[in-house]
Scaffold this active site. Structure first.
Site, PDB file in Angstrom:
ATOM      1  N   GLU A 146       0.808  -1.224   0.000  1.00  0.00           N
ATOM      2  CA  GLU A 146       0.000   0.000   0.000  1.00  0.00           C
ATOM      3  C   GLU A 146       0.842   1.276   0.000  1.00  0.00           C
ATOM      4  OE1 GLU A 146      -3.142   0.612  -0.358  1.00  0.00           O
ATOM      5  OE2 GLU A 146      -4.022  -1.384  -0.204  1.00  0.00           O
ATOM      6  N   ASP A 155      -2.648   7.967  -2.666  1.00  0.00           N
ATOM      7  CA  ASP A 155      -3.839   7.822  -3.500  1.00  0.00           C
ATOM      8  C   ASP A 155      -4.602   9.138  -3.638  1.00  0.00           C
ATOM      9  OD1 ASP A 155      -5.781   6.588  -5.071  1.00  0.00           O
ATOM     10  OD2 ASP A 155      -6.962   5.922  -3.346  1.00  0.00           O
TER      11      ASP A 155
END
Length: 153
Positions: free
Chosen positions: A40, A54
């Site tokens: 991640e 993100d």
């Protein structure tokens, strides 16, 4: 790609205790949580100065999606790691319930995929990662987890 994993391993040393504690709290392997944090956020290395990724939607080393969850704690905190681990545990439980006949390994992989794209998108064993980021999310996380397991997680 062990070189990248090695950098993540070094970056995550500071969170190791938090990862181990979160694993204990959620009946998960520490290596699996480390694998998610590596995938991640590269163990935090890919985050901006505010601990976001993100396009600002992903929070912390576990990239808790702010559109679906209210982040707990700071982006590198034990509370945050535990929240990510709890989301993962809930995803695994939901996949186990949705696919009771799948093997435990497949249920685990489905839960890992669901961490990335939601339980509703987990459909078939052979297409388990179809639609996940890079179409390889759970396979990649499991591969990373094996590396972390060999390196003390």
């Amino acid at each position: 790609n062990n070189m990248a994993y090695e950098k993540d391993l070094r970056a995550m040393e500071t969170y190791k205790e938090g990862i181990i504690q979160a694993a204990r709290n959620n009946n998960l392997e520490p290596s699996l949580i480390a694998g998610i944090a590596s995938r991640e956020s590269n163990g935090g290395r890919a985050l901006d100065k505010d601990g976001l990724g993100d396009h600002g939607n992903g929070f912390g080393i576990m990239q808790v999606d702010k559109r679906h969850h209210t982040p707990i704690g700071g982006p590198y905190s034990n509370e945050h790691i535990n929240q990510g681990a709890t989301i993962l545990r809930n995803s695994i439980n939901a996949v186990e319930k949705k696919f009771p006949t799948w093997s435990p390994d497949l249920q685990l992989r489905g839960g890992v995929a669901a961490y990335n794209f939601g339980v509703s998108n987990v459909r078939t064993p052979d297409g388990i990662d179809r639609g996940t980021t890079g179409n390889n999310y759970s396979a990649d996380v499991i591969k990373r987890a094996e590396y972390f397991k060999q390196n003390g997680y």
